[in-house]
Design an enzyme around this catalytic site. Structure first.
Site, mmCIF file in Angstrom:
data_model
loop_
_atom_site.group_PDB
_atom_site.id
_atom_site.type_symbol
_atom_site.label_atom_id
_atom_site.label_comp_id
_atom_site.label_asym_id
_atom_site.label_seq_id
_atom_site.Cartn_x
_atom_site.Cartn_y
_atom_site.Cartn_z
ATOM 1 C CB CYS A 179 -0.922 0.004 1.213
ATOM 2 S SG CYS A 179 -2.126 -1.348 1.220
ATOM 3 C CG HIS A 258 11.579 -1.786 3.953
ATOM 4 N ND1 HIS A 258 11.419 -2.915 4.712
ATOM 5 C CD2 HIS A 258 11.200 -2.128 2.693
ATOM 6 C CE1 HIS A 258 10.985 -3.905 3.945
ATOM 7 N NE2 HIS A 258 10.838 -3.452 2.720
ATOM 8 C CG HIS A 340 -4.703 20.591 4.155
ATOM 9 N ND1 HIS A 340 -5.945 20.888 4.676
ATOM 10 C CD2 HIS A 340 -4.295 21.688 3.473
ATOM 11 C CE1 HIS A 340 -6.276 22.107 4.323
ATOM 12 N NE2 HIS A 340 -5.298 22.618 3.583
ATOM 13 C CG HIS A 344 -2.926 3.788 3.636
ATOM 14 N ND1 HIS A 344 -3.405 3.609 2.366
ATOM 15 C CD2 HIS A 344 -2.942 2.559 4.225
ATOM 16 C CE1 HIS A 344 -3.683 2.334 2.180
ATOM 17 N NE2 HIS A 344 -3.419 1.680 3.296
ATOM 18 C CG HIS A 373 -18.548 5.948 4.116
ATOM 19 N ND1 HIS A 373 -19.403 6.455 3.148
ATOM 20 C CD2 HIS A 373 -19.342 5.262 4.987
ATOM 21 C CE1 HIS A 373 -20.635 6.100 3.421
ATOM 22 N NE2 HIS A 373 -20.641 5.382 4.533
ATOM 23 C CG ASN A 377 -6.744 -0.294 1.913
ATOM 24 O OD1 ASN A 377 -6.093 0.293 1.054
ATOM 25 N ND2 ASN A 377 -6.169 -1.018 2.864
#
Length: 463
Positions: A179, A258, A340, A344, A373, A377
């Site tokens: 992702c 990572h 802002h 994710h 919503h 995802n």
């Protein structure tokens, strides 16, 4: 007086030497300046994918898909009901065509996957080229990231062939990055810009959902079916001077973390087979812990790069005082530098945890909640649906800053800090529904429709 004049007078040779040195010094300064300017990375524009309405996963259709899985028992149904009710997803997310049509057991990885990717690629790329008035032959760099579909030739090569792009195009195809892959792709482009002036880069980020749909009964692998949905985003980035004024965002900082060296972090989110040989995506019990630790490591690296000195000094002082008094650990206020937050939308738990860690308001979290919503995802492309929501709500004004935060298997946490170049207000995929958001409630109707499952002690005949 004559002696003083002689001391400061220069012969022609010395004067020429000084002029040469000054010229070289000016040339060096100009070179450094041009290199710094050309290393800038601008987001020219982006387009998110919106599938057709016949692919929407309503409450009724989701119930049918779950009941088609013959590997599930009554306790599994109860578990899935709990997951879906608390997922934060609504009734208008999109699924792959083969899943909607009930072909879970008949799909082939190659044909189903390519069909799913072609639909997303073609729609977003056609729209992007038209919107920006950029021709495919103008593109210098192509980066495609799809984690769970790797073909020969590559998906990047497939795009290159369809749009007849140049032979000297620099092509990169990334897989397995999860992702957080879109920010990895942008980091790759940013590094290429450092050594290549006046370039235009195309990044395509998506995920192949259909062929990776899990049809087994392992609960830790069923969760992914409840969260992941179809999506894609194509974007153009540039360091060309002629495009800067019309660009949307300027990339200021990008940090990648990572933790694949840690066994728990590596195994907490992984593609694997169950005991019956069915492939799915496993989400383990170490996921919350690994995500939190990776997030902290990323913020430690990010904070000194974007926060003002006074905020860093305040944090150091408060940390020292709290250590002396054995109080709770001091926190950094990222809101002093960030206007802002683009988080994710991996799930409601992810959004809540990040919001709590950063001390964010409901207004700050609204874009991510609404994206989850409406679209679910969508893996690596999710961040751009969140950004599109902010733009559709006319929140993004010139000079404002945006922090994108993404998580992915490995385990990875990547963050990107952007500056808005001009006022933005395009609605993109939110055009037909932005006026309905945020709704009065985000509670989905799954509990009302299937709440009776909680009272069952045995499987009904129709299941």
């Amino acid at each position: 007086m004559e002696e003083l004049h002689a001391a400061f007078s220069l012969n022609p040779t010395s004067l020429l030497l000084i002029l040469v040195i000054l010229f070289q010094l000016c040339a060096m300064i100009l070179k450094v300046y041009r290199k710094r300017v050309n290393q800038q990375c601008y987001l020219l524009d982006y387009v998110c994918y919106k599938p057709t309405d016949d692919r929407k996963l309503s409450t009724e259709l989701c119930g049918e898909i779950i009941q088609r899985n013959k590997n599930l028992g009554i306790e599994d149904f109860k578990f899935l009901l709990k997951v879906i009710v608390g997922s934060g997803l609504g009734e208008e997310t999109y699924g792959p065509t083969d899943i909607v049509q009930g072909k879970e057991l008949d799909m082939t990885m190659l044909n189903s996957g390519l069909g799913e990717m072609d639909a997303a690629f073609i729609q977003t790329l056609d729209d992007l080229f038209k919107r920006t008035n950029v021709q495919p032959a103008d593109v210098d760099i192509l980066v495609v990231n799809v984690s769970m579909l790797c073909t020969q030739p590559s998906l990047a090569g497939r795009i290159m062939n369809r749009y007849k792009m140049r032979e000297d195009l620099k092509v990169f195809n990334l897989s397995g990055m999860g992702c957080s892959a879109s920010l990895i792709s942008i980091d790759l482009v940013r590094n290429l810009f450092k050594n290549h002036d006046e370039k235009l880069a195309l990044v395509v980020t998506s995920e192949c959902i259909g062929p990776n749909w899990y049809s087994g009964g392992e609960r830790s692998m069923l969760v992914a079916n409840c969260l992941f949905r179809s999506g894609c985003c194509s974007m153009l980035l540039t360091n060309r001077k002629s495009y800067r004024a019309r660009s949307k965002l300027r990339l200021k900082v990008l940090v990648r973390t990572h933790r694949g060296c840690n066994d728990e972090a590596y195994r907490c989110a992984i593609q694997q087979e169950d005991d019956k040989g069915l492939t799915g995506f496993y989400l383990g019990k170490w996921l919350p812990k690994s995500a939190t630790e990776t997030f902290v490591y990323n913020l430690r690296d990010l904070a000194p790069r974007i926060l003002p000195v006074m905020e860093l000094a305040r944090y150091v002082l408060k940390s020292y005082l709290k250590k002396k008094t054995d109080s709770t650990q001091a926190s950094v206020d990222f809101r002093v530098a960030v206007d802002h937050f683009c988080i994710h939308p991996g799930g409601s738990a992810v959004i809540n945890a990040v919001g709590k860690s950063l001390g964010l308001s409901q207004h700050d979290l609204e874009p991510s909640r609404m994206t989850l919503h409406r679209f679910g995802n969508t893996s690596a492309s999710s961040l751009w649906y969140v950004l599109a929501y902010m733009e559709a709500k006319k929140r993004l004004k010139t000079g404002k800053t945006i922090l994108q935060i993404s998580f992915g298997s490995g385990f990875k946490c990547n963050s990107a800090f952007w500056e808005v170049v001009r006022d933005l207000e395009e609605k993109d995929v939110w055009e037909d529904c932005i006026d309905r958001y945020p709704p009065e409630t985000l509670v989905n109707p799954f509990l009302d429709r299937y709440g009776w499952i909680k009272e069952l002690t045995s499987m009904p005949a129709q299941c």
